[in-house]
Design an enzyme around this catalytic site. Structure first.
Site, PDB file in Angstrom:
ATOM      1  N   GLU A   1       1.024  -1.208   0.074  1.00 56.02           N
ATOM      2  CA  GLU A   1      -0.166   0.053  -0.297  1.00 56.02           C
ATOM      3  C   GLU A   1       0.982   1.488   0.081  1.00 56.02           C
ATOM      4  O   GLU A   1       0.821   2.203  -0.551  1.00 56.02           O
ATOM      5  CB  GLU A   1      -0.738   0.195   1.222  1.00 56.02           C
ATOM      6  CG  GLU A   1      -1.565   1.067   1.540  1.00 56.02           C
ATOM      7  CD  GLU A   1      -2.185   1.868   2.597  1.00 56.02           C
ATOM      8  OE1 GLU A   1      -2.265   2.293   3.282  1.00 56.02           O
ATOM      9  OE2 GLU A   1      -2.072   0.166   3.637  1.00 56.02           O
TER      10      GLU A   1
ATOM     11  N   ASP B   1       0.513   3.910  -3.182  1.00 51.76           N
ATOM     12  CA  ASP B   1      -0.086   5.201  -2.611  1.00 51.76           C
ATOM     13  C   ASP B   1       1.057   6.541  -3.834  1.00 51.76           C
ATOM     14  O   ASP B   1       0.584   6.979  -4.394  1.00 51.76           O
ATOM     15  CB  ASP B   1       0.011   5.469  -1.347  1.00 51.76           C
ATOM     16  CG  ASP B   1      -0.091   7.247  -0.818  1.00 51.76           C
ATOM     17  OD1 ASP B   1      -1.190   7.673  -1.057  1.00 51.76           O
ATOM     18  OD2 ASP B   1       1.008   7.808  -0.591  1.00 51.76           O
TER      19      ASP B   1
ATOM     20  N   ASP C   1      -7.118   1.538   0.963  1.00 50.26           N
ATOM     21  CA  ASP C   1      -6.191   1.094   1.353  1.00 50.26           C
ATOM     22  C   ASP C   1      -5.744  -0.295   0.461  1.00 50.26           C
ATOM     23  O   ASP C   1      -4.510  -0.326  -0.638  1.00 50.26           O
ATOM     24  CB  ASP C   1      -5.740   0.369   2.440  1.00 50.26           C
ATOM     25  CG  ASP C   1      -5.672   1.485   2.792  1.00 50.26           C
ATOM     26  OD1 ASP C   1      -5.352   2.769   2.924  1.00 50.26           O
ATOM     27  OD2 ASP C   1      -5.463   1.684   4.752  1.00 50.26           O
TER      28      ASP C   1
ATOM     29  N   GLU D   1      -4.795   0.759  -3.632  1.00 47.67           N
ATOM     30  CA  GLU D   1      -2.987   0.818  -3.353  1.00 47.67           C
ATOM     31  C   GLU D   1      -2.464   0.085  -3.307  1.00 47.67           C
ATOM     32  O   GLU D   1      -1.318  -0.103  -4.501  1.00 47.67           O
ATOM     33  CB  GLU D   1      -2.224   1.907  -2.271  1.00 47.67           C
ATOM     34  CG  GLU D   1      -3.743   3.202  -2.461  1.00 47.67           C
ATOM     35  CD  GLU D   1      -3.649   4.088  -1.270  1.00 47.67           C
ATOM     36  OE1 GLU D   1      -3.626   5.411  -1.693  1.00 47.67           O
ATOM     37  OE2 GLU D   1      -2.902   3.484  -0.531  1.00 47.67           O
TER      38      GLU D   1
END
Length: 1504
Positions: A1206, A1210, A1301, A1304
Site C-alpha cells: 500500500e 500510494d 488501502d 493502493e
C-alpha cells in the site's frame, strides 16, 4: 517542602539541619533520609548551585530525576525559582522524540539542569543521546525506588559501567530508605549498594528538624463490619437488571473483573457505591463499544445514541455491529438509573421509553450541587458512616484533608458519594486524584487521570477552590479523595500518585481508609499531616487484629529505624520488624544475574540490557500502523522458565525471525527478559533496530542523516530570504569574445562579452535569431576601443530600449561587424558616438536611407522614430488634407506651433524645407521570450508592425548613426540576453551538478523562479517533481529496508522528501548559483556593473551576480529539476537526476536492472482471475497478489499484510495522476494541479474505484466482523455515487480505509510484479482510474475548509482557529470540531465519524454563519483585525507567506490562530495565482485583438 510553591520567596534561606546535610553531601555520594516536608528539594538546590559553579565549562549537565510525571513540573519550577540556571523539563508527551538526536543534543547543550522522569533518562542513556560521563550531578528524588527493575536501578547500572573517575556525584532523597523492616539491614544495605551512596540523616540539629516536621496525632478508629443485607436499599438493583439481559460474551465485557470490583466496592462502600461504580463502568464501556464499532454516517448525518450531531437530532441507535439489540438494552437500563445517580449526563440523550414501574425512582439530585436530597446513609456501609462522623468531628472553617484508599474505582466512587451525604452538604467538597492507570478500557475498570487533570486537581486543592461538578457555590473547607494502589504483582509494590513527592499543603486530617500494607506507604501518607494539630486516622474493621498489629508494628519500629540510619548502628536493625506481614520480595537469582549479557553497539555506544529489551520490543510493535479494526500489535511470550517470543506477523520479517526460543532460566521473569534480549539483538542485525537501538527510522539518525546514512546539513540558519551569487555570463574580462548574431540568416552584428557564450537558435518577434560561436576580440588601441564599446552600446540602449541614459558601465556590448572579418567595426561605432544626440545635418541623407534611418523629434526627446519617406513635395506652409489630424489648421506649421507651444514658449518652426514621413519605433524593454517546451509563441512582432505614420518638418528632427541591423537587434536584445542567461545557467548547472541530458528548455523552466515574471516558472514542474520524488524515494526505501513495516518506511520517506532535506541538498550542491529570479522588465538596464564591481570582476574573473530570492525557491527547484528530468527521459532519467542532487534514490541504475525478480512464475489462484481481467494485467508472482489483498486483521502465517505494498502503491498512483493532469492541462497552475490530484487520490475516490471497477471488497482477506459489516454498508453508497460526486464532494464520504488501502496495495503489487517497469504499471493504473480521471479539471470546487480559509484571509481576520474535542468526555478520542473566531465559538462542536469530516461540516456551517449580516456572529461584528492586515495579492507578500508555511522547518497547526492564518494566506496566494493567470490570459487575448483591429484601421486610413 512545608510551604507551597506559590508562596515561596525568591530566595529561601537554608535551615541549620539543611546546611548539615548539604555539607556532608559535598564530601561524597549520599542519600538524605528526611521526613516529608523537611525541605529535601531545597537541599538539592544548594548542591546544584555548588556543582554548577565547580564544573562550569566542562560541558556537563545536572540531571534531576523523579519517579513520576507529575513531579517534573513541580520540581523543575522550584529549581528554576531557586537558582539562576537554565532548567529544562522532560516527561512523556512533552519530551522530544527519541529518534530526534539533534533536538536532544540541543536540549542538553541549552540547559544547565534537566528535570525528567527516570524512564526518559534511561532511554536517553540506552540510545546514546547522552552519556553518564557528561553528567556532573545526578539527583534521584524518592530514591527508595532504586531497586529491582525500576528505571532508577537501570540508570545506576549504567552508572557503574562508567569509570569511577568519570562518574557523576549522586544525591538521593527519600523519607523511607527502608522498604522492608523485616530485613531492615539488607534493605538499607541494598539501597546503598544500588545507589553507590551512604544513607545519612540529621545528627546535630534534630530539635530544629522536629520543629519543622512535627509528627501528627495518630489514632485508630474502628468501624463495624458490613451487614449481611441492606434492606432499605431500593430494588431492583442495577446489577440484577443487567444480569438478566444475558449479554453475549462476544461483547468482550469482562464480567468477572467487573463483578470482583463490584463486590469490593459493595463490601467497602455499600450498595449505593457499588451500584454507582457499575453505572459509571457500564456507561463508559457502552460509549467505548459504540465508538469502536459504529459505522460511517450517511448523507443525513451521524446517528449515535440520540445525540444531536451536525444540528440534526436522531432518535435511533445505528452502531454498525451485530450487537445492536444488546446495546439498546444496555442503554435503556442505564437510562432508567441516570436520575437515581444524579447524572447530568453530557454523553447520552436517553431514550424516551417508559421505565418499569418497579425500578427505584428517588428524586433527582439538585442541579446546583449534585447532592441527592433523598440520599440515605442506610444505603452506604458502616465504614462510610464512620468516615462521615470523622469528617464532622474534625471540621473547622479552614479544614483540608486527604483520604487514602486502595483502588482507583473506589476513589472515584467515594468522591461522588461524599457529595451526596446530606450531613456534609456545605462542609465538604471532594475530588478524586488518581494515577494514569492502564491505557485501555478493556483492561481496567476506569481510565486513569491525565497529567494535566492531576495538576489541576492539586492546584485547586492548594488554592482551596476544588469545585466538583461545577457547583456555583464555594466552600472553604475541603476534602480531597486520593486513591492508593498497592499492586502485589510479582511482589512489586507501587506507591500511589499522592503518597510521595507531590507538593500538597499540610493537611488537618489524613485518613487511611483502607489498611496500611507496608512501611513506605505508612511513612509517606502520614507525612501529609504535618501540622502540630494534624490528625492521622487509621480506619480498621472491628476485631481485625492482623491489621491493627501491622499498624502497631510500623508505628513502633519507625523510631528505631530512624535511629539506625541516623547513628549508623546497623546491629540494632536485626531485632526489628517482627509483626511485619509483607511478603518476601522475589529476588533475582544470583546465577541468572551472573549469566546476563550486555550488548553495546560499538559505533554509537547504545546499550541493550535484559531490563530494556522488553520495552524496546513493545515500542517497536506500537509503531506498526493499524486501523480501528485491527487489534494492537504486541509481542507474545509463552513458556515458564524457558520462554518463547512470537513477534506480530505484521512485521515484514522472515518466518524464522518472528519466533525466538530463549535459554533456560531460574525464574519466569528472567526467562522472558532473556528471550526479549535475544530478539532485540537479532532485529538489530536485520536493521529493524538502528545502531541507537531505536526502531529504525533512518539508518542511524532521523534528523542528521538520510535513509542511506548520508549526513544532512543543518539549515536552521538559512534565512527566509537569501542573498546569493548566481551564475552570470556577462562580465568584463581581459579577454573579450565577439559572437556574431544572424537574424533570418543575415549576419551583420555581434555580441561582445567576457565569456564564451553558448550557441543558440530561437524565434524572436517572428524572426529566427542565431547566436554563433565566439571569436576573440583583438584590440588595437585597447583603452579607446573598450570605451567605444561602452559608449556605442549605451547609445543604442538609450535610443532603442530605456529612453534614458546609462551612467555606469555595461557588461555586454552590441556592435556592428565588418562583413569580411566579422570583427567589431570600430569606425562605424565612432561615427555614432561622436553625435550621441543625433545631428541636424541632412545633407548626406537620400531616399536610399528611408526605411532604415532612426530619427528623433527635438520636441519629443526619448521617442525614437523611423524615417519612411522624405516629402519634398510638402513644406511646413503646405495645407494639410481634410480628415487628417492636422486638417483643422491652415498649415502644417500652424499645427506644430499649436502642438508644441508649452507655457508660453513658442517653438521655432521653419517656413521652408521638406517634411519627412516618420513612424514610431516601438521599444520592447521586456525580456520575455517564448519557451518552446511549453508551446509558447511570440506575437509581439504583430503589434510592432502596426503602422502609425505622421509628418514632421525635417528641420525639427535629428538623425543618429544606428544602422538598421543594430536597431533591429536592439529591438529583441532584452529577450536575447535573457535567453542567453537562462541557457548559460542551465548548461552550467547541468555540467557542474552532474545532471543527465535533460531537455534544455525543461531545465531552463526548472531553474526559473516565479519572481522572475518570465512568462513561465518552475511551479508546474515542481508539482510534478514532488510526485516523482515521492515514488523514487519510496521504491528505494521499499527495497532497501525489506524488514521495516509501513510506519517506519513512512517516517523515512517523510524525512527524505521533507523541505528541510531538499533545502540541505540544494545548499550542498550549490543549486542557488544557477537559478533565475530577476524580473524581465528592462526600464532600468540590468546588465551593468559599478566601477568597484568592475575592478573586482576584472581581477577575479567572477562570473556571478548578486541576487536575492526566498529560501523556498531552492526546495521548489530541486523538485522542478526532477520533474524536468522525468519529462525528458522518464523515471530512469529522474533517478539519475535525483542521485546527482544527492537524494536517497538508491543510485542511478534503472529499477529494472537494480531489482531482479524470480524468473519462475507461480500460478494464480482462481479467486483472482476476475481481478486480473479487470486490471488487464497478468501477474507473474501470485504471492504478491495474495499479499496485496490481505488485511492486517487476517494475520496470515504465510504472507504479510498489504501495508508495505500500500505504501508503494500510494506513491505510484500519485505520480500517475499528476502526470496525467500535467499533460492534459498544460495551462493549469500548480495549485490547480495539486488540488485536482488530491481529489483523485483521496480515500473516497480510490475506494470508489476499488469497489466499482475492480470489486476488491469481494476478495479482500479480512478477519474482523466489524470491518466486514462497515465495508458492506458503504459499498452500496460507493456504487450509487457518481465519479463527479466523489470528486467534487469526496470530503463528505468516509468509507472504511481498507477499501482504498487495498486498491493502493494492488497497484503497488503490479509495480513490483512487473520488475518495476514504471511505464507498464502506470499504464495499468491509468487504465483502471480512467473513469475517475476523465472528470478531473483544473477548476474543481474547493472543499469547505479551503473555502473558509480563503474567505477568512480575504476578509483579513487573523483570530480564527479550529478546536478539537471529544463528544464523550470519558473517551480519549477526539471526534468533534468547533470553529472559534476571536475566542467566540461560531459553530460546534460538530461531531462526525472522523475529524476530517467533522472539520468539513464545521467549516461549511461556519462560513454561512460568518457571512450572515443578521447573525450575532457575523464576522464584521466580532472581528476587528481586518484593518491591520491588507490582503492585496502582492507577489512579494505572497512569497513570504508561502515561505512561512514551509514544512517541516516551521510546522503549522490550524488549531492555533497563527497557524490557521498562515495556512489561510498560503491557500489565498494559490487561489490568487490561479486567478491572475486566467486574467492575464484574457488580457493577452484582448490586447492582441485590439492591436489587430487598430492595424486594420490604420491601413484603411493610409489608403485614404
Amino acid at each position: 517542602m512545608s510551604d507551597l510553591l506559590d508562596q515561596l520567596s525568591e530566595t529561601l534561606l537554608p535551615r541549620r539541619y539543611q546546611e548539615e546535610i548539604f555539607c556532608r553531601a559535598q564530601d561524597g555520594n549520599v542519600i538524605a533520609a528526611l521526613d516529608t516536608g523537611s525541605g529535601k528539594t531545597f537541599i538539592s538546590t544548594l548542591l546544584i548551585r555548588w556543582i554548577s559553579s565547580r564544573d562550569f565549562g566542562l560541558g556537563k549537565v545536572i540531571v534531576f530525576l523523579v519517579p513520576k510525571v507529575a513531579l517534573v513540573e513541580q520540581q523543575g519550577d522550584f529549581i528554576a525559582k531557586q537558582t539562576p540556571l537554565r532548567v529544562a523539563k522532560c516527561y512523556g508527551a512533552m519530551a522530544i522524540d527519541l529518534s530526534d538526536r539533534g533536538k536532544w543534543r540541543k536540549e542538553f547543550e541549552g540547559a544547565d539542569v534537566l528535570v525528567m522522569t527516570a524512564q526518559i533518562f534511561l532511554n536517553i542513556i540506552t540510545h546514546s543521546h547522552w552519556s553518564m560521563d557528561k553528567v556532573s550531578l545526578l539527583v534521584l528524588d524518592e530514591c527508595h525506588h532504586c531497586r529491582k527493575n525500576h528505571a532508577y536501578n537501570g540508570i545506576m547500572r549504567e552508572y557503574f559501567q562508567c569509570p569511577s573517575s568519570q562518574r557523576p556525584k549522586i544525591f538521593g532523597m527519600t523519607a523511607s530508605p527502608i522498604w522492608n523492616p523485616k530485613d531492615a539491614v539488607e534493605s538499607l544495605a541494598t539501597l546503598e549498594r544500588n545507589m553507590d551512596a551512604k544513607v545519612i540523616a540529621v545528627r546535630e540539629h534534630l530539635e530544629e528538624l522536629s520543629d519543622h516536621s512535627p509528627r501528627p496525632t495518630e489514632i485508630i478508629i474502628e468501624y463495624p463490619p458490613p451487614p449481611e443485607a441492606y434492606i432499605d436499599y431500593p430494588q431492583p438493583t442495577l446489577w440484577n437488571q443487567l444480569d438478566v439481559l444475558n449479554l453475549p460474551v462476544e461483547l468482550e465485557i469482562p464480567w468477572d473483573k467487573i463483578h470482583t470490583r463490584y463486590e469490593v466496592t459493595f463490601n467497602g462502600l455499600g450498595p449505593y457505591g457499588a451500584e454507582l461504580y457499575l453505572y459509571t463502568e457500564m456507561k463508559q464501556r457502552l460509549v467505548q463499544l459504540l465508538q469502536s464499532s459504529r459505522g460511517d454516517e450517511d448523507d443525513h448525518g451521524l446517528v449515535f445514541m440520540g445525540m444531536e450531531i451536525d444540528g440534526q437530532h436522531k432518535k435511533e441507535i445505528s452502531p454498525s455491529t451485530q450487537f445492536e439489540p444488546e446495546l439498546r438494552q444496555i442503554e435503556a437500563v442505564l437510562s432508567d438509573y441516570a436520575s437515581f445517580f444524579g447524572e447530568d449526563d453530557p454523553d447520552f440523550s436517553w431514550s424516551s421509553g417508559t421505565s418499569s414501574s418497579t425500578l427505584p425512582h428517588p428524586p433527582s439530585p439538585t442541579s446546583n450541587n449534585n447532592n441527592n436530597t433523598s440520599f440515605s446513609l442506610e444505603w452506604v456501609s458502616p465504614k462510610i458512616k464512620v468516615l462521615v462522623d470523622i469528617l464532622l468531628m474534625r471540621y473547622t472553617t479552614t479544614f483540608q484533608g486527604i483520604i487514602f484508599v486502595e483502588q482507583r474505582h473506589v476513589a472515584a466512587v467515594l468522591a461522588k458519594v461524599l457529595l451526596r451525604v446530606p450531613q456534609l452538604r456545605g462542609i465538604v467538597k471532594s475530588a478524586e486524584l488518581i494515577g494514569h492507570g492502564a491505557a485501555s478500557v478493556a483492561k481496567t475498570q476506569l481510565k486513569g487521570m491525565a497529567l494535566k487533570t492531576q495538576q489541576d486537581v492539586v492546584k485547586l486543592f492548594r488554592d482551596k477552590e476544588i469545585n466538583l461538578r461545577e457547583s456555583p457555590f464555594f466552600f472553604g473547607h475541603l476534602v480531597l479523595v486520593v486513591f492508593l494502589v498497592i499492586e502485589f504483582c510479582g511482589k512489586v509494590i507501587a506507591t500511589s500518585v499522592a503518597e510521595e513527592g507531590l507538593d500538597f499543603p499540610a493537611c488537618d486530617l489524613v485518613v487511611r481508609f483502607d489498611p496500611i500494607q507496608h512501611m513506605v506507604g505508612y511513612v509517606q501518607s502520614r507525612g501529609r499531616a504535618r501540622h502540630r494539630t494534624s490528625t492521622f486516622v487509621i480506619m480498621v474493621q472491628q476485631h481485625h487484629a492482623a491489621h491493627i498489629a501491622r499498624y502497631k508494628a510500623f508505628s513502633e519500629s519507625e523510631p528505631e529505624l530512624k535511629r539506625v540510619y541516623q547513628q549508623y548502628d546497623l546491629e540494632e536493625l536485626k531485632t526489628l520488624g517482627e509483626g511485619e506481614e509483607e511478603e518476601e520480595e522475589e529476588r533475582d537469582d544470583p546465577a541468572d544475574l551472573a549469566e546476563r549479557e550486555r550488548y553495546v553497539v560499538l559505533n554509537t555506544g547504545a546499550i541493550l540490557t535484559y531490563n530494556t529489551s522488553i520495552s524496546l520490543l513493545n515500542h517497536l510493535c506500537s509503531l506498526i500502523p493499524r486501523d480501528r479494526f485491527t487489534p494492537a500489535h504486541l509481542p507474545k511470550y509463552s513458556g515458564d522458565f524457558q520462554a518463547t517470543l512470537e513477534l506480530p506477523l505484521s512485521l515484514p520479517l522472515p518466518p524464522d525471525k518472528l519466533v525466538f526460543a530463549g535459554p533456560l532460566k531460574r525464574s519466569k521473569k528472567e526467562a522472558k527478559r532473556a528471550v526479549a534480549f535475544m530478539g532485540v539483538k537479532a532485529l538489530h542485525c536485520l536493521n529493524v533496530f538502528d545502531d541507537y537501538l531505536l526502531p529504525a527510522k533512518s539508518s542511524s539518525g532521523a534528523d542528521t542523516e538520510d535513509a542511506d546514512g548520508r549526513a544532512i546539513m543543518d539549515v536552521s540558519d538559512v534565512p527566509d530570504t537569501m542573498d546569493v551569487l548566481v551564475r552570470d555570463p556577462f562580465v568584463i574580462a581581459p579577454k573579450m569574445w565577439v559572437h556574431p548574431i544572424s537574424i533570418d540568416g543575415k549576419r551583420t552584428v555581434g555580441l561582445v562579452a567576457g565569456t564564451r557564450l553558448p550557441q543558440l537558435d530561437i524565434v524572436l518577434d517572428g524572426s529566427r535569431v542565431r547566436l554563433h560561436s565566439a571569436r576573440r576580440v583583438v584590440f588595437g588601441d585597447e583603452k579607446r576601443e573598450r570605451e567605444m564599446l561602452h559608449s556605442f552600446t549605451k547609445l543604442g540602449i538609450w535610443w532603442c530600449i530605456t529612453s534614458r541614459p546609462i551612467r555606469v558601465p555595461v557588461t555586454c556590448f552590441l556592435v556592428p561587424l565588418l562583413e569580411t572579418s566579422l570583427t567589431p567595426d570600430f569606425e562605424t561605432m565612432e561615427m555614432a558616438v561622436e553625435n550621441p544626440w543625433g545631428t541636424y545635418d541632412w545633407s548626406g541623407i537620400s531616399d536610399e536611407d528611408c526605411g532604415r534611418l532612426m530619427v528623433m523629434n527635438n520636441r519629443e526627446h526619448g521617442r525614437p522614430l523611423l524615417l519612411r519617406r522624405i516629402r519634398r513635395d510638402l513644406t511646413p506652409l503646405s495645407k494639410p488634407p481634410e480628415g487628417s489630424r492636422e486638417g483643422n489648421f491652415a498649415s502644417y506649421r500652424d499645427y506644430y506651433l499649436h502642438k508644441y507651444t508649452r507655457k508660453g514658449v513658442v517653438p521655432e518652426i521653419p517656413l521652408e524645407g521638406p517634411l519627412i514621413e516618420v513612424q514610431p519605433f516601438p521599444r520592447h524593454p521586456s525580456g520575455l521570450y517564448p519557451l518552446a517546451s511549453l508551446g509558447q509563441e511570440d506575437f509581439s512582432h504583430l503589434a510592432s508592425s502596426v503602422p502609425n505614420v505622421y509628418l514632421l518638418p525635417q528641420a525639427m528632427c535629428r538623425w543618429v548613426a544606428l544602422s538598421k541591423p543594430i536597431y533591429q537587434t536592439l529591438h529583441i536584445w532584452p529577450k536575447l540576453l535573457h535567453r542567453i542567461s537562462d541557457v548559460y545557467r542551465a548548461e552550467s548547472g547541468r555540467m557542474e551538478l552532474g545532471l543527465p541530458p535533460i531537455q534544455l528548455d525543461r531545465l531552463v523552466e526548472a531553474f526559473t523562479l516565479p519572481s522572475a515574471n518570465a512568462g513561465f516558472s518552475n511551479q508546474r514542474l515542481e508539482t510534478l517533481g514532488d510526485s516523482v520524488l515521492k515514488l523514487s524515494t519510496v521504491v528505494h526505501l521499499f527495497n532497501r529496508f525489506p524488514h521495516r513495516h509501513e510506519g517506519q518506511l513512512d517516517i523515512l520517506r517523510r524525512n527524505s522528501v521533507s523541505n528541510r532535506t531538499l533545502l540541505a541538498r540544494a545548499k550542498e550542491n550549490g543549486l542557488e548559483h544557477f537559478l533565475t529570479g530577476e524580473t524581465q522588465s528592462f526600464r532600468t538596464w540590468r546588465y551593468v556593473v559599478s566601477e568597484e564591481e568592475k575592478a573586482v570582476a576584472e581581477s577575479t574573473l567572477s562570473r556571478y551576480a548578486q541576487r536575492r530570492f526566498p529560501r523556498r525557491s531552492l526546495q521548489d527547484c530541486m523538485e522542478a529539476t526532477l520533474g524536468a528530468s522525468f519529462l525528458s527521459g522518464g523515471i530512469d532519467m529522474a533517478l539519475k537526476a535525483g542521485t546527482a542532487l544527492g537524494l536517497a534514490f538508491g543510485g542511478p541504475i534503472p529499477w529494472s536492472l537494480r531489482y531482479s525478480r524470480n524468473p519462475l512464475s507461480s500460478p494464480i489462484p482462481p479467486l483472482f482471475i476476475g481481478l486480473q481481467d479487470a486490471l488487464g494485467y497478468e501477474f507473474h508472482r501470485s504471492e504478491l497478489l495474495v499479499e496485496a489483498i490481505t488485511h492486517p486483521s487476517f494475520r496470515s502465517a504465510i504472507t504479510s499484510s498489504y501495508q508495505r505494498l500500500e505504501f508503494l502503491g500510494d506513491a505510484l498512483i500519485d505520480l500517475v495522476v499528476m502526470n496525467y493532469l500535467f499533460t492534459k492541462f498544460p495551462t493549469a497552475t500548480s495549485g490547480q494541479l495539486s488540488w485536482a490530484r488530491s481529489r483523485a487520490v483521496c480515500a473516497p475516490a480510490l475506494a470508489s474505484v476499488a469497489v466499482k471497477r475492480l470489486g476488491l471488497h469481494q476478495i479482500l482477506l479480512i478477519n474482523n466482523v466489524e470491518l466486514s459489516m462497515a465495508a458492506s454498508k458503504y459499498v452500496p453508497v460507493l456504487e450509487e455515487t457518481s465519479n463527479e460526486s466523489i470528486v467534487n464532494n469526496g470530503w463528505k464520504h468516509d468509507p472504511p480505509k481498507a477499501l482504498s488501502d487495498v486498491f493502493e496495495s494492488v497497484m503497488g503489487a503490479i509495480l513490483v510484479d512487473s520488475a518495476y517497469n514504471y511505464e507498464k504499471a502506470a499504464a495499468v493504473a491509468e487504465f483502471v482510474l480512467e473513469d475517475l480521471l476523465t472528470v478531473l479539471s483544473p477548476n474543481l470546487p474547493r472543499d469547505p475548509v479551503s473555502e473558509l480559509m480563503i474567505w477568512t484571509a480575504r476578509a483579513g481576520c487573523r483570530k480564527m482557529s479550529y478546536r478539537k474535542s471529544a463528544s464523550n468526555p470519558d473517551s480519549k478520542r477526539n471526534d468533534s470540531i468547533s470553529v472559534v473566531v476571536h475566542d467566540v465559538v461560531v459553530v460546534g462542536p460538530i461531531t462526525a465519524g472522523n475529524l476530517s469530516l467533522a472539520k468539513g461540516r464545521a467549516s461549511e456551517q461556519a462560513k454561512v454563519v460568518l457571512q450572515d449580516a443578521q447573525s450575532d456572529k457575523y464576522l464584521g461584528r466580532i472581528c476587528n483585525c481586518a484593518e491591520a492586515m491588507e490582503v492585496d495579492g502582492d507577489q512579494s507578500a505572497t512569497e513570504d507567506d508561502i515561505d512561512d508555511v514551509d514544512e517541516p522547518l516551521k510546522p503549522l497547526d490550524d488549531e492555533t490562530e497563527e497557524g490557521f492564518a498562515a495556512i489561510a494566506r498560503f491557500k489565498l496566494s494559490e487561489a490568487a495565482a490561479s486567478q491572475r493567470k486566467l486574467e492575464e490570459e484574457e488580457e493577452d487575448d484582448e490586447d492582441f485583438l485590439d492591436e489587430m483591429e487598430q492595424r486594420e484601421v490604420e491601413e484603411v486610413m493610409a489608403l485614404l
